[in-house]
Design an enzyme around this catalytic site. Structure first.
Site, PDB file in Angstrom:
ATOM      1  N   GLY A  13       0.826  -1.218   0.000  1.00  0.00           N
ATOM      2  CA  GLY A  13       0.000   0.000   0.000  1.00  0.00           C
ATOM      3  C   GLY A  13       0.847   1.250   0.000  1.00  0.00           C
ATOM      4  O   GLY A  13       2.079   1.192  -0.116  1.00  0.00           O
ATOM      5  N   PHE A  14       0.194   2.370   0.144  1.00  0.00           N
ATOM      6  CA  PHE A  14       0.867   3.677   0.131  1.00  0.00           C
ATOM      7  C   PHE A  14       1.923   3.749   1.238  1.00  0.00           C
ATOM      8  O   PHE A  14       3.133   3.830   0.963  1.00  0.00           O
ATOM      9  CB  PHE A  14      -0.222   4.767   0.254  1.00  0.00           C
ATOM     10  CG  PHE A  14       0.245   6.076   0.814  1.00  0.00           C
ATOM     11  CD1 PHE A  14       1.366   6.719   0.309  1.00  0.00           C
ATOM     12  CD2 PHE A  14      -0.463   6.679   1.850  1.00  0.00           C
ATOM     13  CE1 PHE A  14       1.787   7.940   0.833  1.00  0.00           C
ATOM     14  CE2 PHE A  14      -0.055   7.894   2.377  1.00  0.00           C
ATOM     15  CZ  PHE A  14       1.071   8.521   1.876  1.00  0.00           C
ATOM     16  N   THR A  38      -6.242  -2.625  -1.990  1.00  0.00           N
ATOM     17  CA  THR A  38      -5.960  -1.237  -2.399  1.00  0.00           C
ATOM     18  C   THR A  38      -4.479  -1.050  -2.742  1.00  0.00           C
ATOM     19  O   THR A  38      -4.109  -0.020  -3.280  1.00  0.00           O
ATOM     20  CB  THR A  38      -6.350  -0.226  -1.300  1.00  0.00           C
ATOM     21  OG1 THR A  38      -5.706  -0.620  -0.084  1.00  0.00           O
ATOM     22  CG2 THR A  38      -7.846  -0.178  -1.098  1.00  0.00           C
ATOM     23  N   ASP A  59      -4.304 -13.017   2.375  1.00  0.00           N
ATOM     24  CA  ASP A  59      -5.344 -12.216   3.014  1.00  0.00           C
ATOM     25  C   ASP A  59      -5.217 -12.393   4.521  1.00  0.00           C
ATOM     26  O   ASP A  59      -5.272 -13.513   5.029  1.00  0.00           O
ATOM     27  CB  ASP A  59      -6.720 -12.682   2.525  1.00  0.00           C
ATOM     28  CG  ASP A  59      -7.783 -11.683   2.914  1.00  0.00           C
ATOM     29  OD1 ASP A  59      -7.837 -11.299   4.104  1.00  0.00           O
ATOM     30  OD2 ASP A  59      -8.554 -11.267   2.022  1.00  0.00           O
ATOM     31  N   THR A  93     -10.834  -7.703   8.604  1.00  0.00           N
ATOM     32  CA  THR A  93      -9.403  -7.452   8.384  1.00  0.00           C
ATOM     33  C   THR A  93      -8.773  -6.862   9.645  1.00  0.00           C
ATOM     34  O   THR A  93      -7.698  -7.281  10.067  1.00  0.00           O
ATOM     35  CB  THR A  93      -9.201  -6.504   7.184  1.00  0.00           C
ATOM     36  OG1 THR A  93      -9.683  -7.163   6.019  1.00  0.00           O
ATOM     37  CG2 THR A  93      -7.742  -6.133   6.994  1.00  0.00           C
ATOM     38  N   ASN A 100      -4.663 -12.627  14.280  1.00  0.00           N
ATOM     39  CA  ASN A 100      -3.684 -13.489  13.608  1.00  0.00           C
ATOM     40  C   ASN A 100      -2.252 -13.000  13.820  1.00  0.00           C
ATOM     41  O   ASN A 100      -1.337 -13.795  14.064  1.00  0.00           O
ATOM     42  CB  ASN A 100      -4.002 -13.595  12.112  1.00  0.00           C
ATOM     43  CG  ASN A 100      -5.263 -14.411  11.862  1.00  0.00           C
ATOM     44  OD1 ASN A 100      -5.610 -15.281  12.674  1.00  0.00           O
ATOM     45  ND2 ASN A 100      -5.971 -14.137  10.780  1.00  0.00           N
ATOM     46  N   TYR A 146     -14.585   0.863  10.259  1.00  0.00           N
ATOM     47  CA  TYR A 146     -13.163   1.216  10.346  1.00  0.00           C
ATOM     48  C   TYR A 146     -12.816   1.685  11.760  1.00  0.00           C
ATOM     49  O   TYR A 146     -11.886   1.157  12.385  1.00  0.00           O
ATOM     50  CB  TYR A 146     -12.873   2.314   9.323  1.00  0.00           C
ATOM     51  CG  TYR A 146     -11.432   2.748   9.240  1.00  0.00           C
ATOM     52  CD1 TYR A 146     -10.458   1.916   8.681  1.00  0.00           C
ATOM     53  CD2 TYR A 146     -11.035   4.008   9.693  1.00  0.00           C
ATOM     54  CE1 TYR A 146      -9.133   2.331   8.581  1.00  0.00           C
ATOM     55  CE2 TYR A 146      -9.720   4.428   9.594  1.00  0.00           C
ATOM     56  CZ  TYR A 146      -8.770   3.589   9.038  1.00  0.00           C
ATOM     57  OH  TYR A 146      -7.466   4.005   8.944  1.00  0.00           O
TER      58      TYR A 146
HETATM   59  P1  NAD Z   1      -3.518   1.758   1.665  1.00  0.00           P
HETATM   60  O1  NAD Z   1      -4.926   1.453   1.317  1.00  0.00           O
HETATM   61  O2  NAD Z   1      -2.642   2.316   0.596  1.00  0.00           O
HETATM   62  O3  NAD Z   1      -2.780   0.480   2.266  1.00  0.00           O
HETATM   63  C1  NAD Z   1      -3.436  -0.573   2.905  1.00  0.00           C
HETATM   64  C2  NAD Z   1      -2.840  -1.886   2.409  1.00  0.00           C
HETATM   65  O4  NAD Z   1      -3.447  -2.991   3.123  1.00  0.00           O
HETATM   66  C3  NAD Z   1      -3.085  -2.139   0.926  1.00  0.00           C
HETATM   67  O5  NAD Z   1      -1.891  -2.530   0.288  1.00  0.00           O
HETATM   68  C4  NAD Z   1      -4.129  -3.246   0.910  1.00  0.00           C
HETATM   69  O6  NAD Z   1      -4.098  -4.021  -0.262  1.00  0.00           O
HETATM   70  C5  NAD Z   1      -3.755  -4.014   2.162  1.00  0.00           C
HETATM   71  N1  NAD Z   1      -4.857  -4.831   2.708  1.00  0.00           N
HETATM   72  C6  NAD Z   1      -6.140  -4.445   2.938  1.00  0.00           C
HETATM   73  N2  NAD Z   1      -6.852  -5.484   3.422  1.00  0.00           N
HETATM   74  C7  NAD Z   1      -6.002  -6.545   3.510  1.00  0.00           C
HETATM   75  C8  NAD Z   1      -6.152  -7.899   3.925  1.00  0.00           C
HETATM   76  N3  NAD Z   1      -7.328  -8.386   4.342  1.00  0.00           N
HETATM   77  N4  NAD Z   1      -5.074  -8.721   3.853  1.00  0.00           N
HETATM   78  C9  NAD Z   1      -3.868  -8.260   3.406  1.00  0.00           C
HETATM   79  N5  NAD Z   1      -3.674  -6.991   3.007  1.00  0.00           N
HETATM   80  C10 NAD Z   1      -4.733  -6.145   3.050  1.00  0.00           C
HETATM   81  O7  NAD Z   1      -3.575   2.771   2.916  1.00  0.00           O
HETATM   82  P2  NAD Z   1      -2.424   3.466   3.771  1.00  0.00           P
HETATM   83  O8  NAD Z   1      -2.754   4.900   3.848  1.00  0.00           O
HETATM   84  O9  NAD Z   1      -1.092   3.053   3.305  1.00  0.00           O
HETATM   85  O10 NAD Z   1      -2.707   2.842   5.216  1.00  0.00           O
HETATM   86  C11 NAD Z   1      -1.853   1.894   5.831  1.00  0.00           C
HETATM   87  C12 NAD Z   1      -2.290   1.692   7.282  1.00  0.00           C
HETATM   88  O11 NAD Z   1      -2.182   2.924   8.007  1.00  0.00           O
HETATM   89  C13 NAD Z   1      -3.737   1.230   7.432  1.00  0.00           C
HETATM   90  O12 NAD Z   1      -3.828   0.319   8.502  1.00  0.00           O
HETATM   91  C14 NAD Z   1      -4.459   2.502   7.800  1.00  0.00           C
HETATM   92  O13 NAD Z   1      -5.632   2.243   8.541  1.00  0.00           O
HETATM   93  C15 NAD Z   1      -3.420   3.223   8.615  1.00  0.00           C
HETATM   94  N6  NAD Z   1      -3.664   4.673   8.640  1.00  0.00           N
HETATM   95  C16 NAD Z   1      -3.364   5.436   7.548  1.00  0.00           C
HETATM   96  C17 NAD Z   1      -3.623   6.794   7.598  1.00  0.00           C
HETATM   97  C18 NAD Z   1      -3.298   7.712   6.442  1.00  0.00           C
HETATM   98  O14 NAD Z   1      -3.632   8.889   6.526  1.00  0.00           O
HETATM   99  N7  NAD Z   1      -2.633   7.292   5.396  1.00  0.00           N
HETATM  100  C19 NAD Z   1      -4.231   7.360   8.724  1.00  0.00           C
HETATM  101  C20 NAD Z   1      -4.538   6.540   9.795  1.00  0.00           C
HETATM  102  C21 NAD Z   1      -4.245   5.191   9.748  1.00  0.00           C
END
Ligand code: NAD
Ligand code: UDP
Length: 312
Positions: A13-14, A38, A59, A93, A100, A146
């Site tokens: 992810g990001f 995502t 997953d 998740t 897990n 969420y």
């Molecule tokens: P993102 O959507 O880019 O990354 C999330 C990643 O988790 C993706 O690569 C997605 O494919 C993977 N994923 C989702 N469900 C899954 C599953 N069941 N099994 C395996 N992989 C799974 O978002 P992000 O911004 O990079 O967020 C990363 C983490 O940081 C998340 O937990 C998010 O809640 C947390 N977070 C982010 C922010 C923000 O502003 N970017 C703020 C608060 C919390």
């Protein structure tokens, strides 16, 4: 960290992909786990073929048996558009994923860092938000899959810590942006930049007076590393940039930076959209000597450069 085996769930992810980069650079053996809901291979393509990097398509709702020293548990959709797409899956998740990963941490005695969120404060009645604030969350609304999923993940961390002495860490992440956000992510920074670069209308929800405090990705990753390497402090700790902006101001700033011809259009405010949000980061300063350094204009410039390249 050098030589450690580090599992990053949500690593494609990001934020996860930036963390993988940083860990590989430090000499760690990185296991990147993702189901690509995502996330994208494009984010980690440059790491493929590096002998310190391994990609696992999995997953997190299902258990997995690995041998690791550290776990960063980031797997979860983070944009409202994506976490509301299949809300039941979002809860699974966050809850099953945490169970897990905690089971794994317990078995192999790994340290585990949970990516929590400012959303656990809901629509906060206390401003700015301190870690001692218990929040104001609607448990039955559209955002609760969420918000409550992340609250339970925090509960599980604390219970495994008290009951099984698992070495846990909790970080509460406030709105973070930067390169590698997906074009279709749906969160405000990427939406505004993509709209501005296409000279399309900028969609401000509500009257744009609601606020957020935006942190640039490199600052956030520094905060995570500091927390993971910190002894005797489990958190929760707020990580974010305390400079607060209205969404309307963000739209204006993006238009300025991109020199766009876009106009601002106003759409209805989504249900339970928090009115104001700003982290109190005194605890992070005290315990981790951490604070962000990249201001919004600077971070937006870098993010705009990224989207220009992607959209070409
Ligand atoms: P993102 O959507 O880019 O990354 C999330 C990643 O988790 C993706 O690569 C997605 O494919 C993977 N994923 C989702 N469900 C899954 C599953 N069941 N099994 C395996 N992989 C799974 O978002 P992000 O911004 O990079 O967020 C990363 C983490 O940081 C998340 O937990 C998010 O809640 C947390 N977070 C982010 C922010 C923000 O502003 N970017 C703020 C608060 C919390
Ligand atoms: N927002 C907006 N236009 C968009 C996307 C989001 O005005 O195209 C608003 C949204 O209503 C919220 C703020 O921007 O008030 C931040 O939204 P985002 O989804 O990025 O994060 P979160 O609400 O989870 O903090």
């Amino acid at each position: 960290m050098k030589g450690s085996r580090v599992l990053v769930t949500g690593g494609a992810g990001f934020l996860g992909s930036h963390l993988c980069d940083r860990l590989v650079l430090e000499g760690a053996e990185v296991l990147c786990l993702d189901n690509f809901f995502t996330g994208s291979k494009r984010n980690i393509l440059h790491l493929m073929g590096n002998s310190s990097f391994e990609l696992i398509r999995h997953d997190l709702v299902e258990p997995i048996f690995l041998e690791v020293d550290q776990i960063y548990n980031l797997a979860s959709p983070a944009s409202p558009v994506h976490y509301q797409y299949n809300p039941v899956k979002t809860v699974k998740t966050n809850v099953m994923g945490a169970i897990n990963m905690l089971g794994l941490a317990k078995r192999v005695k790994a340290r585990i860092l949970q990516a929590s969120t400012s959303e656990i404060y809901g629509n906060p009645q206390e401003h700015p938000q301190k870690e001692t604030y218990w929040g104001h969350v609607n448990p039955i609304g559209l955002r609760s899959c969420y918000d409550e999923g992340k609250r339970v993940a925090e509960t599980l961390m604390m219970d495994y810590y008290r009951q099984n002495q698992v070495d846990v860490k909790i970080v509460r992440i406030f709105n973070t942006y930067g390169p590698r956000m997906a074009v279709s992510d749906g969160r405000v920074v990427s939406n505004f930049i993509v709209q501005a670069l296409g000279n399309e209308p900028i969609t401000v929800y509500g009257d744009g007076s609601q606020t957020r405090s935006f942190c640039y990705v490199s600052d956030m990753i520094e905060g995570w590393i500091a927390m993971m390497n910190c002894e005797d402090f489990i958190g929760p700790v707020n990580l974010g940039n305390p400079n607060e902006f209205s969404i309307k101001r963000l739209a204006e700033l993006v238009i300025e930076i991109t020199q766009s011809k876009s106009e601002i259009v106003y759409k209805s405010l989504p249900e339970d959209d928090p009115i104001q949000r700003r982290p109190d980061i005194s605890l992070a300063k005290e315990k981790l000597s951490w604070e962000p350094h990249v201001n919004l204009a600077e971070g937006l410039e870098k993010t705009v450069d990224y989207f220009r390249r992607v959209l070409e």
